[in-house]
Write a protein that holds these residues in place. Sequence first.
Motif, PDB file in Angstrom:
ATOM      1  N   VAL A 331       0.831  -1.206   0.000  1.00  0.00           N
ATOM      2  CA  VAL A 331       0.000   0.000   0.000  1.00  0.00           C
ATOM      3  C   VAL A 331       0.865   1.255   0.000  1.00  0.00           C
ATOM      4  N   SER A 332       1.863   1.296   0.875  1.00  0.00           N
ATOM      5  CA  SER A 332       2.714   2.496   0.980  1.00  0.00           C
ATOM      6  C   SER A 332       3.519   2.721  -0.297  1.00  0.00           C
ATOM      7  N   ASP A 333       4.070   1.639  -0.880  1.00  0.00           N
ATOM      8  CA  ASP A 333       4.826   1.781  -2.125  1.00  0.00           C
ATOM      9  C   ASP A 333       3.939   2.290  -3.256  1.00  0.00           C
ATOM     10  N   THR A 334       2.726   1.750  -3.336  1.00  0.00           N
ATOM     11  CA  THR A 334       1.811   2.156  -4.407  1.00  0.00           C
ATOM     12  C   THR A 334       1.413   3.620  -4.267  1.00  0.00           C
ATOM     13  N   LEU A 335       1.052   4.044  -3.061  1.00  0.00           N
ATOM     14  CA  LEU A 335       0.639   5.436  -2.862  1.00  0.00           C
ATOM     15  C   LEU A 335       1.795   6.398  -3.103  1.00  0.00           C
ATOM     16  N   THR A 336       2.993   6.035  -2.668  1.00  0.00           N
ATOM     17  CA  THR A 336       4.159   6.890  -2.924  1.00  0.00           C
ATOM     18  C   THR A 336       4.410   7.027  -4.415  1.00  0.00           C
ATOM     19  N   ALA A 337       4.336   5.893  -5.145  1.00  0.00           N
ATOM     20  CA  ALA A 337       4.558   5.928  -6.595  1.00  0.00           C
ATOM     21  C   ALA A 337       3.523   6.809  -7.294  1.00  0.00           C
ATOM     22  N   ALA A 383       5.161  11.344   3.307  1.00  0.00           N
ATOM     23  CA  ALA A 383       4.627  10.569   4.429  1.00  0.00           C
ATOM     24  C   ALA A 383       4.577   9.088   4.085  1.00  0.00           C
ATOM     25  N   PHE A 384       4.073   8.743   2.898  1.00  0.00           N
ATOM     26  CA  PHE A 384       3.963   7.326   2.515  1.00  0.00           C
ATOM     27  C   PHE A 384       5.328   6.725   2.207  1.00  0.00           C
ATOM     28  N   HIS A 385       6.263   7.554   1.755  1.00  0.00           N
ATOM     29  CA  HIS A 385       7.627   7.047   1.564  1.00  0.00           C
ATOM     30  C   HIS A 385       8.249   6.690   2.911  1.00  0.00           C
ATOM     31  N   LEU A 386       8.064   7.565   3.905  1.00  0.00           N
ATOM     32  CA  LEU A 386       8.574   7.248   5.246  1.00  0.00           C
ATOM     33  C   LEU A 386       7.897   6.002   5.792  1.00  0.00           C
ATOM     34  N   VAL A 419      -0.472  -5.687  12.875  1.00  0.00           N
ATOM     35  CA  VAL A 419      -1.419  -4.612  12.567  1.00  0.00           C
ATOM     36  C   VAL A 419      -1.115  -3.382  13.415  1.00  0.00           C
ATOM     37  N   LYS A 420      -0.837  -3.582  14.703  1.00  0.00           N
ATOM     38  CA  LYS A 420      -0.513  -2.452  15.579  1.00  0.00           C
ATOM     39  C   LYS A 420       0.780  -1.755  15.134  1.00  0.00           C
ATOM     40  N   GLY A 421       1.792  -2.560  14.777  1.00  0.00           N
ATOM     41  CA  GLY A 421       3.042  -1.967  14.299  1.00  0.00           C
ATOM     42  C   GLY A 421       2.836  -1.151  13.036  1.00  0.00           C
ATOM     43  N   SER A 422       2.015  -1.680  12.115  1.00  0.00           N
ATOM     44  CA  SER A 422       1.717  -0.938  10.883  1.00  0.00           C
ATOM     45  C   SER A 422       0.962   0.347  11.186  1.00  0.00           C
ATOM     46  N   ALA A 423       0.013   0.268  12.128  1.00  0.00           N
ATOM     47  CA  ALA A 423      -0.776   1.455  12.493  1.00  0.00           C
ATOM     48  C   ALA A 423       0.104   2.525  13.130  1.00  0.00           C
ATOM     49  N   ILE A 424       1.045   2.102  13.981  1.00  0.00           N
ATOM     50  CA  ILE A 424       1.952   3.072  14.611  1.00  0.00           C
ATOM     51  C   ILE A 424       2.830   3.749  13.560  1.00  0.00           C
ATOM     52  N   ALA A 425       3.348   2.953  12.611  1.00  0.00           N
ATOM     53  CA  ALA A 425       4.191   3.517  11.546  1.00  0.00           C
ATOM     54  C   ALA A 425       3.396   4.496  10.688  1.00  0.00           C
ATOM     55  N   LEU A 426       2.149   4.150  10.355  1.00  0.00           N
ATOM     56  CA  LEU A 426       1.303   5.031   9.554  1.00  0.00           C
ATOM     57  C   LEU A 426       0.997   6.334  10.306  1.00  0.00           C
ATOM     58  N   LEU A 566      13.074   8.589  -9.233  1.00  0.00           N
ATOM     59  CA  LEU A 566      13.199   7.425 -10.112  1.00  0.00           C
ATOM     60  C   LEU A 566      13.822   6.245  -9.377  1.00  0.00           C
ATOM     61  N   SER A 567      14.831   6.506  -8.552  1.00  0.00           N
ATOM     62  CA  SER A 567      15.464   5.414  -7.803  1.00  0.00           C
ATOM     63  C   SER A 567      14.494   4.786  -6.808  1.00  0.00           C
ATOM     64  N   LEU A 568      13.634   5.611  -6.195  1.00  0.00           N
ATOM     65  CA  LEU A 568      12.623   5.062  -5.292  1.00  0.00           C
ATOM     66  C   LEU A 568      11.651   4.152  -6.037  1.00  0.00           C
ATOM     67  N   LEU A 569      11.215   4.600  -7.221  1.00  0.00           N
ATOM     68  CA  LEU A 569      10.269   3.801  -8.003  1.00  0.00           C
ATOM     69  C   LEU A 569      10.886   2.475  -8.436  1.00  0.00           C
ATOM     70  N   ILE A 570      12.146   2.504  -8.829  1.00  0.00           N
ATOM     71  CA  ILE A 570      12.823   1.255  -9.203  1.00  0.00           C
ATOM     72  C   ILE A 570      12.895   0.313  -8.005  1.00  0.00           C
ATOM     73  N   GLY A 571      13.187   0.872  -6.821  1.00  0.00           N
ATOM     74  CA  GLY A 571      13.210   0.043  -5.614  1.00  0.00           C
ATOM     75  C   GLY A 571      11.849  -0.553  -5.313  1.00  0.00           C
TER      76      GLY A 571
END
Length: 627
Positions: A331-337, A383-386, A419-426, A566-571
């Motif tokens: 989800v985070s990679d897609t939204l950042t892209a 934010a989504f990249h972080l 789920v809690k770890g993901s929620a805290i990171a978000l 571009l480097s982020l998208l390739i990653g």
Amino acid sequence: MKSLFCAVILGTILLVKSNWTSLHNSSAQLQEHCPATDIYEIALSTVGGEIFSMLNANHSIMVRFDDSNFYSININKECSDFQFEIEVYFGYYIDVLELKELLELCENGTVIEKLFCDPFSIYSVSYVDDPVFPYFSGVDIFFTDELHHCTAWFRNFITQKNYTVTNVDLNFFLYNMTSCWGMMSLLNQQNVFILPPNEYDMQGMLVLGAMASGFSQPDYKEVFFGTKDGSCMKRFVEYFYLNSYYTSEEYLLSPDVIIEFKNENSCIEVYYNCRKDWDFILPVDIPNKSLAYLQMVIAGEVTLVNCFVLCIFLQKANRSPTTILLSMLAVSDTLTALFICIPTIIAYQFYHHHISFNGTVLSWNLIDYNSCIIMGATHFKYAFHLLSVLITTLLSIQKAIALRFPLWSIRGLTNNRSVKGSAIALTLSIILFLPNVVIWKILSKDVDGRCCIDGDLILKYYDVYRNINLTSDILTVIAIFISLVCTIYITSKLTCLRRNLPWSDNMTVRKKHLMSAITVVVICGIFIASEVLHIMTGVMFWIVTYYESDNKLVILLENTKQYSDLSLLIGFSLNFVVYLAMSTQLREKLLNGAKEITGSKRRKKNDRKSVSNSTTRKYTNSNSNES
């Protein structure tokens, strides 16, 4: 009767005397602002002013001194030395002593005249509400400050004068009633500076100009010339080549030339709206078109792959602590892209006539307020990249804990904790960058449909913006360090440290562990490599904004910035490719999930066919029975 006649005569004499005294006082007041027309009588060495060339008079210049005096200097054609020396100062400040020295080069070839001095001149003035440069015909002047200040005041003034004013009235308004002399410019005053257009401008993009400011204004104001039609831009460039004054570096254009061309050619768009002292239109660096569409292709691939992965991992049978984190990573990679690519594509598709070239990179000038809204939303990409960085780090920590505490991890690493770890990171990512979104909303103002950035407020909030980006970069560096430590530990645990066990692994187990170690190393390598340019950009931005740096570092920053995305998208595009290629367990889950999806579709299709066949048989049987 005789006494009455004497009284009438006396009254007439007194009335004439009174009118004469009033006229004399009015003339004296005018003389206070309109003394001799000889520039050599300005004795104060501290007096200085700005010099501009004048249209329709190839050998005429206008000098606006900071003591409120306006002079025109007509130059003889034979005074080529003076003409050559004086053009260096066009649009710039010059003190009166320097000007006197230059005038000595053509002592007998110049005619100096003070503007608006003839008390017998009468003007029929009307307001022309031009969308770019509202001006006053008759006196052919306009004001460079906000429209509700000098422009509005002078409109009221000429209304009170029944649209007929003299130089006495004009001087009274400019110097006594207001201080608008500092913002007044002549229509034929060549005070719009345009750099020679480049290949990008000639393709129908944006030509940048700058309007010389008034004495009470701090800096020049941008003027933008844009069109969606490349041929229109070529006509405009050819037009101002013929109607401008060319110095060694730039073209000087007068507002009346711009107004005339715009009235005859509706294809050209001219923007000069942020009139407030410190307001400006913000240029945002964007990649070139080929790089932008390459990013769009990669973002499309990331979106398709991650959507497929989510469809499989979110099935109840496939949910695990790892797949939950991987789903959040998808989800985070897609939204950042998407947040990286969509604004750039919008710029090229709908605002290509607002794109300019600054000599190094392309810039999208946020002229329309809608473009400001779009650019404000792009703050969420950080934010989504972080979030992606934090989730990647959690995956590394999770794998290291599973190897270090295998028994505890069975009951400790649960779906709920993932789920809690993901929620805290978000939550952390959103809270960190939400102030930037709020600040952007405060800074960007809608001024007649244009996006004007408040320069006063940007100085106030800029430190907040920099500190948020610095915090994000520090968190990214910490995350990379943690991921690297976890990778080293996991790799050692799966390879070197297993040699100390009391038993020896067979070849199948060794191969499995080696493959897992390689997977972890490759994923960590991709993660670090994709973040290097992003971190370099952050470091260079910090140096450029906090310390005085040369232009080379600024150019390096601009070039690095467009390739960091571009480097982020390739990653992002390689993340799940590596997982699927090197993790047997995940590959089996995806294959089984895909089979279930395709199998359910086949079953539904077969069910529809069976129902259709059954209906057909019933219909056929009923017809045969009727017959």
